[in-house]
Design a protein around this motif. Structure first.
Motif, PDB file in Angstrom:
ATOM      1  N   VAL A   1       0.836  -1.188   0.000  1.00  0.00           N
ATOM      2  CA  VAL A   1       0.000   0.000   0.000  1.00  0.00           C
ATOM      3  C   VAL A   1       0.871   1.238   0.000  1.00  0.00           C
ATOM      4  N   ARG A   2       1.906   1.223   0.792  1.00  0.00           N
ATOM      5  CA  ARG A   2       2.759   2.400   0.909  1.00  0.00           C
ATOM      6  C   ARG A   2       3.534   2.675  -0.375  1.00  0.00           C
ATOM      7  N   SER A   3       3.788   1.636  -1.159  1.00  0.00           N
ATOM      8  CA  SER A   3       4.601   1.828  -2.348  1.00  0.00           C
ATOM      9  C   SER A   3       3.880   2.642  -3.417  1.00  0.00           C
ATOM     10  N   ASP A   4       2.557   2.648  -3.378  1.00  0.00           N
ATOM     11  CA  ASP A   4       1.791   3.403  -4.367  1.00  0.00           C
ATOM     12  C   ASP A   4       1.452   4.762  -3.786  1.00  0.00           C
ATOM     13  N   LEU A   5       2.331   5.735  -3.985  1.00  0.00           N
ATOM     14  CA  LEU A   5       2.144   7.030  -3.344  1.00  0.00           C
ATOM     15  C   LEU A   5       0.981   7.792  -3.932  1.00  0.00           C
ATOM     16  N   ALA A   6       0.901   7.892  -5.264  1.00  0.00           N
ATOM     17  CA  ALA A   6      -0.121   8.695  -5.909  1.00  0.00           C
ATOM     18  C   ALA A   6      -1.038   7.827  -6.757  1.00  0.00           C
ATOM     19  N   ALA A   7      -2.233   8.348  -7.015  1.00  0.00           N
ATOM     20  CA  ALA A   7      -3.190   7.633  -7.848  1.00  0.00           C
ATOM     21  C   ALA A   7      -2.867   7.855  -9.322  1.00  0.00           C
TER      22      ALA A   7
END
Length: 472
Positions: free
Chosen positions: A129-135
């Motif tokens: 979850v943390r690895s995907d910073l932005a949408a």
């Protein structure tokens, strides 16, 4: 299961069947909502005692308890009743000290303590979850697909300017505001898509809610410096629905520092909200001041003309023939939300494609009856007069004037006919609304319109369209 067992009430006997059922319930929840959502909201639920038919579940903070209660309580009840029928009711309680970092107590916002995390009630978040910073940006939302009209032309021009020359004086930050479904998010994605075409500009788009969750996750994983460095290294930061940060003091603090760091470094900030900066009560004064120091552009509610243009563009892109009368009907009935308007057209097109029948007024009313019901309202004679006058392009005053020219008299008769059909007013009452005309004049108008509808299909279609647009 040992870690859960220690929270069982000392006076309640340990029930292995209950514990086994809890494992099944958790596995099903994880399967249904996914690892990320489960890790954020449900992982920290701890099994409590079962007394009679009521099961207690513990959570480490009030925020997390309230969130689980509003989003998952009914599903929890259903799963428990299936796996362990003795459980008919669930009580969600806060149990302090379950985890060191879940205290509701706030400390200074300037420290990377557990204050923000406790305030929001988030739990440990898995690394994925943390690895995907932005949408990701939505490729459908481009400047070419944005329909421009008077209500949004200024916001569109500002967005174009920022896309062409980010960090231009007077345009940083760019603050877009307006009601739900009017195009704020579309413009933000369009800016991002335009800027990333060259490949030389790094863009981060996220909702304010996601910004908060990422900030909390960084605190949990003790990676706040990495979070800050990631955000402050982008060329353009876009935050959608900023009003979500109202009341989230620690997250506001972090956003304020991120905002300052980016602007000071000459990077572009783009923000959207449902209100202007000055009207966002609940945000810190210094943040509202900084947000209002750039370009503030509002998107007004749509006009009938703009709604028609949006529907025409959408219908053309779909390749499905949608009659103009249907588009007019939708534009009159759904007036507040472009997203809902487009959704209604999508449903019509999908229905026509699936059943192999053309789109008609009848099919529109049938397919969208649930959506249209939400927009129903009590019809008044004044509204009927206004709609009929707009349809035939005559003055509203002609409805009560003495003019007898056919171009005026016929619409007036139609308005009387619709007043008789759609309101509970008596003939004399209707006559008074039309320049104090006699009730026999109203009766003549009603009969004449009915005759013309039988003789002229085109005229009948006009009257039917008006009736459908007006009726509740």
């Amino acid at each position: 299961m040992v870690e859960n067992a220690q929270y069982l009430d000392a006076n309640a006997s340990f029930d292995h069947a209950l514990e086994a059922a809890w494992q099944i319930v958790r596995d099903k929840l994880k399967s249904e909502v996914g690892e990320a959502e489960y890790g954020t909201w449900l992982r920290q639920i701890v099994l409590g005692p079962l007394e009679d038919d009521e099961l207690t579940l513990f959570l480490p903070s009030r925020f997390l308890r309230d969130w689980v209660r509003s989003q998952y309580e009914e599903r929890l009840k259903s799963l428990w009743r299936t796996e362990y029928p003795k459980v008919q009711h669930i009580e969600l309680l806060v149990r302090r000290g379950m985890a060191e970092s879940t205290s509701d107590t706030q400390s200074s916002p300037n420290t990377d303590s557990t204050a923000a995390a406790g305030e929001q009630g988030a739990s440990d978040v898995p690394p994925e979850v943390r690895s995907d910073l932005a949408a990701p940006l939505d490729s459908r939302f481009t400047f070419d697909s944005f329909v421009v009209g008077k209500p949004n032309e200024f916001a569109y021009a500002c967005a174009r300017r920022v896309a062409e020359k980010p960090s231009s004086p007077g345009f940083n930050p760019l603050f877009l505001y307006g009601g739900v479904g009017l195009g704020k998010t579309h413009l933000m994605h369009a800016i991002g898509s335009e800027l990333t075409k060259t490949g030389n500009v790094s863009v981060a788009y996220m909702s304010a809610e996601k910004f908060m969750y990422r900030f909390i996750a960084a605190i949990r994983s003790q990676s706040t410096m990495e979070f800050k460095e990631q955000l402050r290294s982008v060329d353009v930061l876009m935050i959608d629905d900023l009003q979500f940060l109202i009341g989230k003091d620690n997250t506001q603090e972090e956003f304020f520092h991120t905002f300052n760091a980016l602007v000071d470094a000459g990077r572009q900030i783009i923000v959207s909200a449902d209100k202007s900066p000055s009207d966002l009560s609940g945000l810190e004064d210094r943040l509202r001041t900084r947000l209002g120091c750039g370009m503030v552009a509002d998107i007004h509610a749509t006009t009938f003309e703009l709604r028609i243009s949006i529907l025409e563009a959408k219908a053309k892109a779909s390749g499905t023939t949608v009659p103009a009368k249907v588009l007019e009907y939708l534009a009159h009935k759904i007036t507040t939300n472009v997203r809902e308007l487009e959704g209604a057209l999508n449903r019509l097109i999908a229905h026509a494609d699936l059943v192999g029948r053309p789109v008609t007024l009848d099919s529109t009313q049938d397919v969208l009856k649930d959506m249209l019901k939400a927009h129903d309202r009590r019809v008044t004679i004044e509204e009927i007069q206004r709609k009929v006058a707009e349809h035939w392009n005559i003055r509203l005053t002609d409805m009560s004037s003495a003019r007898r020219a056919r171009a005026v008299a016929r619409p007036r008769q139609v308005a009387m006919f619709l007043a008789k059909q759609l309101t509970s007013r008596s003939l004399p009452e209707i006559g008074r609304k039309f320049g104090n005309r006699d009730h026999t004049t109203v009766m003549h108008a009603v009969n004449r319109v009915a005759e013309l509808m039988e003789q002229d299909p085109s005229f009948a279609e006009d009257v039917e369209l008006l009736r459908r647009m007006l009726e509740g």
